[in-house]
Design an enzyme around this catalytic site. Sequence first.
Site, mmCIF file in Angstrom:
data_model
loop_
_atom_site.group_PDB
_atom_site.id
_atom_site.type_symbol
_atom_site.label_atom_id
_atom_site.label_comp_id
_atom_site.label_asym_id
_atom_site.label_seq_id
_atom_site.Cartn_x
_atom_site.Cartn_y
_atom_site.Cartn_z
ATOM 1 N N GLU A 182 -1.694 0.469 -14.684
ATOM 2 C CA GLU A 182 -1.295 -0.886 -15.089
ATOM 3 C C GLU A 182 -1.823 -1.935 -14.103
ATOM 4 O O GLU A 182 -1.199 -2.962 -13.867
ATOM 5 C CB GLU A 182 0.224 -0.994 -15.228
ATOM 6 N N GLY A 183 -2.983 -1.647 -13.544
ATOM 7 C CA GLY A 183 -3.614 -2.548 -12.588
ATOM 8 C C GLY A 183 -3.407 -2.035 -11.179
ATOM 9 O O GLY A 183 -2.275 -2.006 -10.690
ATOM 10 N N ALA A 184 -4.480 -1.607 -10.515
ATOM 11 C CA ALA A 184 -4.368 -1.137 -9.136
ATOM 12 C C ALA A 184 -3.858 -2.277 -8.259
ATOM 13 O O ALA A 184 -4.287 -3.424 -8.383
ATOM 14 C CB ALA A 184 -5.721 -0.643 -8.635
ATOM 15 N N ASN A 185 -2.939 -1.967 -7.360
ATOM 16 C CA ASN A 185 -2.300 -3.017 -6.580
ATOM 17 C C ASN A 185 -3.271 -3.851 -5.758
ATOM 18 O O ASN A 185 -3.075 -5.060 -5.603
ATOM 19 C CB ASN A 185 -1.238 -2.406 -5.664
ATOM 20 N N ASP A 186 -4.302 -3.236 -5.215
ATOM 21 C CA ASP A 186 -5.254 -4.014 -4.421
ATOM 22 C C ASP A 186 -5.975 -5.046 -5.270
ATOM 23 O O ASP A 186 -6.231 -6.173 -4.815
ATOM 24 C CB ASP A 186 -6.265 -3.083 -3.741
#
Length: 231
Positions: free
Chosen positions: A115-119
């Site tokens: 759901e979207g890499a945090n970086d």
Amino acid sequence: GCCGAAQTALNLAVAHVATRRQFGRPLAAFEVVRGQLAEMAALLFAMEALVEHTCAAQDDVPLLAARSRAAKIFCSEADWEVCDLAVQLHGGAGFIEETGLPLLLRDARITRIFEGANDVLLVAHGTAEVSAPTVLGSTLGERIASHRDELRARLGVKLLNRQRLLHRLGRLLVLREALEAAERRAEAIGTVAAHALALHFAQLVSARAEPLFTEPAPGIDAIARALTEPR
């Protein structure tokens, strides 16, 4: 999902340290253990607060998008921290599948990627703030706004290509959002326990935010090149 997993991990840790004895005392009697439990509880309090804070923006699409990014980043990373501390408090038993902790830890790790890499989201969060500055309340918010404005004045449009700076700014904004949510939740609940959790979380935020106001360490690119370029 992250809040539920973290709550389960905290429950398991509390039950374990209350019954597991070392040196003639339950683990819960040791100061370091109590400190770790307090950190886990404060993180969970802020996670739940930020989810509530995000849901409250359901009728404001731009605000909902910004808070959703912050909630996804913060809750996924705090879930990992809580589950990791739960394993630590269990000692070797934390690796036994029957405790349920290994599964919690594995599941927590993936939430920082899907759901979207945090970086990527952190850079996007910082970029959004640079592109359309907002009014940031609270002492921490004012300091972040000053830092943001200093970066914009010094680098201009070049700032949009400085991913490390945007990443750090994004993380500062996430911490501010979580802190604001935790403080509002404590005020709404009004109990001594809620205020204690919010205060402890504020101390955690202060320690984590301070290094983010400094410039990234020099030589990062040289190190990366040395590691990745053919020899």
